[in-house]
Design a protein around this motif. Structure first.
Motif, PDB file in Angstrom:
ATOM      1  N   ARG A   1      -7.108 -32.366 132.943  1.00 35.02           N
ATOM      2  CA  ARG A   1      -6.048 -32.080 131.897  1.00 35.02           C
ATOM      3  C   ARG A   1      -5.487 -33.620 131.543  1.00 35.02           C
ATOM      4  O   ARG A   1      -5.082 -33.706 130.448  1.00 35.02           O
ATOM      5  CB  ARG A   1      -4.666 -31.374 132.592  1.00 35.02           C
ATOM      6  CG  ARG A   1      -5.487 -29.893 132.710  1.00 35.02           C
ATOM      7  CD  ARG A   1      -4.036 -29.012 133.146  1.00 35.02           C
ATOM      8  NE  ARG A   1      -3.728 -29.297 134.577  1.00 35.02           N
ATOM      9  CZ  ARG A   1      -4.272 -28.732 135.660  1.00 35.02           C
ATOM     10  NH1 ARG A   1      -5.295 -28.085 135.680  1.00 35.02           N
ATOM     11  NH2 ARG A   1      -4.108 -28.872 136.886  1.00 35.02           N
ATOM     12  N   THR A   2      -5.255 -34.362 132.425  1.00 39.58           N
ATOM     13  CA  THR A   2      -4.917 -35.946 131.946  1.00 39.58           C
ATOM     14  C   THR A   2      -5.890 -36.653 130.938  1.00 39.58           C
ATOM     15  O   THR A   2      -5.331 -37.056 129.898  1.00 39.58           O
ATOM     16  CB  THR A   2      -4.770 -36.640 133.026  1.00 39.58           C
ATOM     17  OG1 THR A   2      -3.937 -36.185 134.056  1.00 39.58           O
ATOM     18  CG2 THR A   2      -4.356 -38.133 132.798  1.00 39.58           C
TER      19      THR A   2
ATOM     20  N   SER B   1      -6.615 -31.446 137.624  1.00 37.65           N
ATOM     21  CA  SER B   1      -5.282 -32.222 137.222  1.00 37.65           C
ATOM     22  C   SER B   1      -5.880 -33.199 136.263  1.00 37.65           C
ATOM     23  O   SER B   1      -5.317 -33.812 135.206  1.00 37.65           O
ATOM     24  CB  SER B   1      -4.432 -32.635 138.314  1.00 37.65           C
ATOM     25  OG  SER B   1      -3.586 -33.415 137.996  1.00 37.65           O
TER      26      SER B   1
ATOM     27  N   THR C   1      -7.011 -39.327 144.415  1.00 36.81           N
ATOM     28  CA  THR C   1      -8.115 -38.322 144.502  1.00 36.81           C
ATOM     29  C   THR C   1      -8.697 -38.849 146.010  1.00 36.81           C
ATOM     30  O   THR C   1      -9.102 -37.792 146.662  1.00 36.81           O
ATOM     31  CB  THR C   1      -9.123 -38.326 143.614  1.00 36.81           C
ATOM     32  OG1 THR C   1      -8.442 -38.094 142.222  1.00 36.81           O
ATOM     33  CG2 THR C   1      -9.944 -37.288 143.711  1.00 36.81           C
TER      34      THR C   1
ATOM     35  N   SER D   1      -8.469 -29.231 142.980  1.00 38.05           N
ATOM     36  CA  SER D   1      -7.339 -29.265 142.230  1.00 38.05           C
ATOM     37  C   SER D   1      -6.896 -30.468 141.670  1.00 38.05           C
ATOM     38  O   SER D   1      -6.529 -30.525 140.568  1.00 38.05           O
ATOM     39  CB  SER D   1      -6.043 -28.973 143.297  1.00 38.05           C
ATOM     40  OG  SER D   1      -4.913 -28.874 142.465  1.00 38.05           O
ATOM     41  N   ALA D   2      -7.362 -31.647 142.299  1.00 36.01           N
ATOM     42  CA  ALA D   2      -7.166 -32.948 141.948  1.00 36.01           C
ATOM     43  C   ALA D   2      -8.097 -33.307 140.578  1.00 36.01           C
ATOM     44  O   ALA D   2      -7.644 -33.789 139.796  1.00 36.01           O
ATOM     45  CB  ALA D   2      -7.494 -34.047 142.960  1.00 36.01           C
TER      46      ALA D   2
END
Length: 433
Positions: free
Chosen positions: A283-284, A280, A268, A276-277
């Motif tokens: 979601r992780t 992501s 990041t 967007s990072a």
């Protein structure tokens, strides 16, 4: 395998290997030092680690940001933070002495000297880790984090075999493991650098940026130690040892989350599209929450059998504390990832705001539960604080970044599933040729 997944697996592999040896070291210390001695060791080393890690006043994250965005050459960053290191080390030692005067005054001169050396060495490692993160060298970062502990574990085993393991020798081995590791780290940080000059002009911008990082990191790091310090403050030495044993056991299972957090911070910090990072990373975090929810329930079931078997009957009271901490692994893992990625985005004030609310809940719950329930109460307070922290990040994700629930939850394509079921039904109904 994607580049992100590959880096994460490298960090996880390093941590799992380290944990395997640390588990042996952990059991040896717990059995040899007794709950009271183990509790004292836990308070001292936790205070040292916390001071050494927080004492860089955010320069680790600031240097990672500047190196990652090519604002400074990595050799210059390493030399610049090295100039600030002696002053920060002295300040850390004074703060540590003031906060834990009773424990340090009761130590012999050798143990006291070992503690001061450990603070200075851990601080330098923390400063240089920022350079490694800025370069994306997450494998080296993980080794810098776990290498000293591997060396200490080896020294503790050697002390046990020679019959000379006690609180004093354990503290000396703690400092020795860090000091022995420093030359390798210095070589790795400066290797290949084209310029090692000191950039005093960037010191103030780095410290200004790092100040908020330091506050955020302190609030995040203190979460897991509030119960330990609270129990020690009310002179519950036996319960302190029980809580420390349960907490260390639960931390072993959080290495996956820690590895993901390190890699996501590095990625990041160097990402061009940070929104967007963040998506992501969210979601992780959601995936880790689900995974650790299942793992936590399994560990809670096994805890009553494992603790007494591994640590002995003196730690029977740690069983209930480990059950509580196991059930709280899911929010801890998810919050750990979100803390790192928000800091990597250069928005430490967000993580600081969320962490201060979680820490206040932890402290308030601890003041109510720890005096009555001991180690179990401290564990309940820790889970309450971490759950509040995760809820805070859920609010931030929606209000600040506009993420919705369906954006982060694992999605199942129902149309694909229904289509496959229909095809299977048609195949079964067809007559065999």
């Amino acid at each position: 395998m994607t580049r992100l997944a590959s880096k994460t697996m490298v960090v996880i592999g390093s941590r799992l290997l380290t944990r395997a040896l640390q588990l042996v070291f952990f059991v040896i210390l717990a059995r040899e030092l007794s709950p009271e001695g183990f509790g004292t060791y836990g308070v001292l080393t936790s205070a040292i680690f916390l001071t050494g890690v927080i004492g860089h006043v955010g320069l680790r994250q600031a240097s990672a940001q500047m190196v990652g965005r090519n604002q400074i050459e990595y050799g210059e960053a390493a030399s610049t933070v090295l100039v600030a290191w002696p002053f920060l080390a002295v300040a850390c030692c004074l703060i540590l002495l003031n906060a834990n005067a009773e424990q340090f005054l009761s130590l012999d001169p050798v143990s006291t000297a070992a503690c001061w050396l450990a603070v200075a060495a851990i601080l330098l490692i923390s400063l240089w880790q920022g350079v490694l993160l800025g370069r994306g060298l997450t494998g080296e970062f993980a080794l810098a984090d776990t290498g000293p502990r591997l060396l200490q574990a080896a020294l503790v085993i050697a002390l046990l075999l020679t019959g000379s393991l006690d609180l004093k020798s354990a503290l000396v081995s703690f400092a020795a493991g860090v000091l022995i590791f420093l030359p390798w780290l210095a070589w790795r940080v400066y290797r290949g650098s084209t310029s090692n000059r000191i950039r005093l002009s960037v010191t103030w911008p780095m410290m200004r940026m790092g100040f908020i990082y330091a506050i955020s990191l302190f609030l995040i790091s203190i979460q897991g130690r509030i119960g330990l310090f609270f129990l020690n403050g009310i002179d519950a030495a036996h319960q302190t040892g029980q809580f420390f044993a349960a907490q260390r056991a639960s931390e072993i299972f959080l290495d996956v989350a820690s590895a993901a957090a390190v890699v996501l911070f590095s990625e990041t910090a160097r990402a061009e599209d940070q929104r967007s990072a963040f998506g992501s990373a969210a979601r992780t975090a959601c995936g880790l929450f689900i995974m650790f929810l299942v793992l936590g329930v399994s560990l809670a079931i096994a805890a009553p059998f494992v603790v007494t078997l591994v640590l002995g009957p003196l730690y029977a009271e740690a069983e209930s504390a480990l059950v509580v901490l196991s059930l709280g692994l899911a929010p801890v893992a998810a919050a750990r990832v979100m803390n790192s990625v928000v800091s990597g985005m250069g928005k430490p004030w967000i993580s600081a705001s969320v962490a201060v609310v979680g820490s206040c809940v932890n402290l308030f719950a601890c003041s109510l539960l720890a005096p009555r329930f001991g180690a179990v109460g401290a564990a309940m307070a820790l889970v309450a604080g971490q759950t509040t922290t995760l809820l805070g990040y859920i609010v931030v994700s929606r209000a600040y970044f506009g993420l919705r629930w369906r954006d982060v939850m694992p999605r199942v394509k129902l149309n694909t599933v229904v289509t496959r079921l229909r095809r299977q039904r048609v195949r079964k109904s067809e007559p065999a040729s």
